[in-house]
Design a protein around this motif. Structure first.
Motif, PDB file in Angstrom:
ATOM      1  N   THR A  63       0.838  -1.196   0.000  1.00  0.00           N
ATOM      2  CA  THR A  63       0.000   0.000   0.000  1.00  0.00           C
ATOM      3  C   THR A  63       0.874   1.247   0.000  1.00  0.00           C
ATOM      4  N   VAL A  64       0.533   2.196  -0.846  1.00  0.00           N
ATOM      5  CA  VAL A  64       1.192   3.503  -0.869  1.00  0.00           C
ATOM      6  C   VAL A  64       0.103   4.564  -0.908  1.00  0.00           C
ATOM      7  N   VAL A  65       0.152   5.511  -0.011  1.00  0.00           N
ATOM      8  CA  VAL A  65      -0.823   6.592   0.047  1.00  0.00           C
ATOM      9  C   VAL A  65      -0.126   7.887  -0.347  1.00  0.00           C
ATOM     10  N   SER A  66      -0.574   8.458  -1.446  1.00  0.00           N
ATOM     11  CA  SER A  66       0.016   9.699  -1.934  1.00  0.00           C
ATOM     12  C   SER A  66      -0.948  10.349  -2.918  1.00  0.00           C
ATOM     13  N   ARG A  67      -1.032  11.683  -2.874  1.00  0.00           N
ATOM     14  CA  ARG A  67      -1.910  12.385  -3.800  1.00  0.00           C
ATOM     15  C   ARG A  67      -1.365  12.389  -5.218  1.00  0.00           C
ATOM     16  N   ARG A  68      -0.089  12.087  -5.378  1.00  0.00           N
ATOM     17  CA  ARG A  68       0.503  12.083  -6.721  1.00  0.00           C
ATOM     18  C   ARG A  68       0.361  10.731  -7.429  1.00  0.00           C
ATOM     19  N   LEU A  69      -0.056   9.703  -6.713  1.00  0.00           N
ATOM     20  CA  LEU A  69      -0.120   8.371  -7.312  1.00  0.00           C
ATOM     21  C   LEU A  69      -1.085   8.283  -8.493  1.00  0.00           C
ATOM     22  N   PRO A  70      -2.298   8.868  -8.430  1.00  0.00           N
ATOM     23  CA  PRO A  70      -3.178   8.764  -9.604  1.00  0.00           C
ATOM     24  C   PRO A  70      -2.538   9.283 -10.884  1.00  0.00           C
ATOM     25  N   ALA A  71      -1.820  10.395 -10.775  1.00  0.00           N
ATOM     26  CA  ALA A  71      -1.163  10.937 -11.965  1.00  0.00           C
ATOM     27  C   ALA A  71      -0.062  10.002 -12.460  1.00  0.00           C
ATOM     28  N   LEU A  72       0.682   9.383 -11.525  1.00  0.00           N
ATOM     29  CA  LEU A  72       1.738   8.449 -11.918  1.00  0.00           C
ATOM     30  C   LEU A  72       1.160   7.211 -12.595  1.00  0.00           C
ATOM     31  N   LYS A  73       0.032   6.717 -12.066  1.00  0.00           N
ATOM     32  CA  LYS A  73      -0.589   5.538 -12.664  1.00  0.00           C
ATOM     33  C   LYS A  73      -1.097   5.828 -14.070  1.00  0.00           C
ATOM     34  N   GLU A  74      -1.533   7.070 -14.308  1.00  0.00           N
ATOM     35  CA  GLU A  74      -1.959   7.430 -15.654  1.00  0.00           C
ATOM     36  C   GLU A  74      -0.773   7.501 -16.604  1.00  0.00           C
ATOM     37  N   ARG A  75       0.364   7.970 -16.116  1.00  0.00           N
ATOM     38  CA  ARG A  75       1.568   8.049 -16.960  1.00  0.00           C
ATOM     39  C   ARG A  75       2.163   6.675 -17.227  1.00  0.00           C
ATOM     40  N   PHE A  76       2.077   5.780 -16.239  1.00  0.00           N
ATOM     41  CA  PHE A  76       2.649   4.430 -16.377  1.00  0.00           C
ATOM     42  C   PHE A  76       1.550   3.401 -16.122  1.00  0.00           C
ATOM     43  N   PRO A  77       0.652   3.213 -17.089  1.00  0.00           N
ATOM     44  CA  PRO A  77      -0.514   2.347 -16.853  1.00  0.00           C
ATOM     45  C   PRO A  77      -0.231   0.854 -16.975  1.00  0.00           C
ATOM     46  N   GLY A  78       0.859   0.461 -17.613  1.00  0.00           N
ATOM     47  CA  GLY A  78       1.102  -0.954 -17.857  1.00  0.00           C
ATOM     48  C   GLY A  78       1.511  -1.712 -16.613  1.00  0.00           C
ATOM     49  N   LEU A  79       1.630  -3.039 -16.776  1.00  0.00           N
ATOM     50  CA  LEU A  79       2.045  -3.908 -15.671  1.00  0.00           C
ATOM     51  C   LEU A  79       3.424  -4.507 -15.904  1.00  0.00           C
ATOM     52  N   ARG A  80       4.103  -4.080 -16.960  1.00  0.00           N
ATOM     53  CA  ARG A  80       5.409  -4.646 -17.283  1.00  0.00           C
ATOM     54  C   ARG A  80       6.451  -4.211 -16.269  1.00  0.00           C
ATOM     55  N   ILE A  81       7.243  -5.160 -15.815  1.00  0.00           N
ATOM     56  CA  ILE A  81       8.280  -4.846 -14.839  1.00  0.00           C
ATOM     57  C   ILE A  81       9.503  -4.279 -15.545  1.00  0.00           C
TER      58      ILE A  81
END
Length: 464
Positions: A77-95
């Motif tokens: 779990t990570v709680v941060s207001r910037r996470l939604p924007a990061l997930k939009e920039r990096f939407p894939g699941l590739r490691i």
């Protein structure tokens, strides 16, 4: 999510933090006192697909080289207001490529561990084949450690890691050779005991026969297993179950090949060995193509050109091998279809003949066709075995086998050998039996032609 920890070299702290600010990433910085060439450690959360681009940005802007001390940890779990924007920039699941390398290394165990589990898996699989037990064979697949070498060989190829590539390829080849040898020795030893009946024909065991009649459908199992293995390592899901699928494609046919050696059946050995090689090539091909298509490349640009050429060459070689061996699979597929169609048509013709004759008390008990794909390839005639039940007092016709031989040869356009056996059948009935009838009422509809050798085939069974 991933938590990345990076040691910052002396003098690079302002550039590293500025780069992370540009990426919109939350971070925490700690002074580093353990090593003199680093001034601080920074840690930051980022989605799995963002690890590689962020680290490339840090390398190019802040001089964080590949050999720097970097740790990538999975987080719950990570709680941060910037996470939604990061997930939009990096939407894939590739490691990242670093995680891919680490996982590939973990999947390929030490040699002693690998061969210990492989030999135990082969022993269990060989037992399952001789017992005709699918459950036992599946249990052996759980033990087999073949996923690691198959995936690590492909990872080493796309990331230009020659040691990993060579070790993965060597473990696959030597492991399967060891599996064949183990099954051969085990099969020979069992023949010296009372654990299996003397004169056992392993070709009649369904689980063995399944591996000695490979067809093109076998490729789908191998290709699917390779793709599933690559996806599981890229996304970190279900690698244990995928390993079972890869082992199913390799260990049972390898054990079958070993039993072919032990029982002196070269046909069994060749057919099973072809299946092993085709599956091995298909697994490596699908895993290699998916990893390359997923965008995994070496860090250096010059290495990428070399890897592109090496991957294309490797793919071309594997495709050529699969194409050559697929000719064998295609021949088996076609001959299997032909022999099964012949058996169904033969049974239908004979059943219709007996039904149309409508002779009371006469029953078509069984029709079997002894005709395997290898018989068709070698030009052997199919043998049709017919068993007819007749009432007591009815004389069996002496020429029925030849008459059916002629009919089947004409209608199916294939020379056959027909054997007809008669058994006495009794049926209870409330009314008196009608007078005996003549076999001439059994009409053969096809125009008689000379069969192979003009009736020199097996004679009808004489019933005492």
């Amino acid at each position: 999510m991933r938590l990345v920890q990076v040691l910052i070299p002396e003098g690079a702290r302002p550039v590293v933090l500025e780069t992370l600010d540009e990426e919109g990433i939350d971070y925490a910085v700690f002074d580093e006192v353990g090593r003199g060439d680093f001034e601080a450690m920074v840690q930051f959360p980022v989605p799995p697909s963002g690890v590689e681009p962020v680290m490339q940005h840090l390398r190019s802007e802040a001089g964080i080289h590949e050999g720097a001390y970097t740790i990538v940890l999975p987080t719950e779990t990570v709680v941060s207001r910037r996470l939604p924007a990061l997930k939009e920039r990096f939407p894939g699941l590739r490691i990242s490529r670093e995680e891919l390398l680490a996982r590939a290394e973990d999947l390929a165990p030490a040699n002693s561990t690998f061969f210990a589990f492989l030999l135990l898996s082969t022993v269990i699989a060989t037992t399952g084949l001789l017992l005709d037990s699918a459950a036992t064979i599946i249990g052996a697949m759980v033990v087999a450690p073949l996923m690691g070498p198959a995936i690590s060989a492909s990872v080493g190829a796309v990331l230009d890691e020659p040691e990993m590539r060579s070790r993965g390829s060597a473990l696959q080849v030597t492991g399967l050779l060891a599996a064949i040898a183990t099954a051969a020795v085990m099969g020979w030893l069992l023949q010296q005991t009372v654990l299996i009946p003397p004169g056992l024909d392993i070709r009649t065991i369904p689980q063995v026969a399944e591996r000695t009649s490979p067809n093109v459908l076998s490729l789908f199992l191998a290709l699917g297993s390779g793709l599933a293995g690559a996806i599981s390592i890229i996304r970190g899901a279900g690698s244990a179950l995928v390993g079972v699928a890869i082992a199913v494609a390799l260990i049972p046919p390898a054990a079958t090949a070993g039993l072919g050696i032990a029982f002196g059946l070269p046909g069994v050995f060749v057919a099973a060995a072809v299946l092993v090689v085709v599956n091995l090539l298909a697994i490596n091909l699908s895993a290699l193509l998916l990893l390359y298509a997923a965008g995994f490349r070496p860090l250096e640009t010059t290495d990428r050109r070399t890897v592109r050429s090496a991957v294309f060459s490797r793919v071309a070689t594997i495709l050529f091998g699969i194409a050559v061996l697929s000719l064998v699979l295609g021949a088996v597929t076609w001959t299997t279809f032909q022999t099964q169609s012949f058996e169904q048509e033969t049974q239908e013709i004979l059943r219709q003949d007996v039904d149309q004759a409508n002779i009371e008390g006469v029953e078509l008990v069984d029709v079997t066709v002894d005709y395997e794909p290898v018989d068709m390839l070698l030009g052997r005639e199919p043998q049709v075995n017919v068993l007819i039940g007749i009432p007591r007092g009815l004389e069996a016709p002496p020429d029925l086998a030849q008459r059916w031989d002629d009919q089947l040869t004409t209608e199916l356009d294939r020379d056959v050998v027909v054997r007809v056996g008669f058994v006495e059948a009794q049926v209870s009935e409330a009314e008196p039996r009608e007078p005996p009838f003549e076999w001439s009422s059994l009409t053969i509809l096809a125009t008689p032609v000379a069969g192979p050798g003009d009736g020199s085939g097996p004679r009808p069974l004489d019933i005492a």
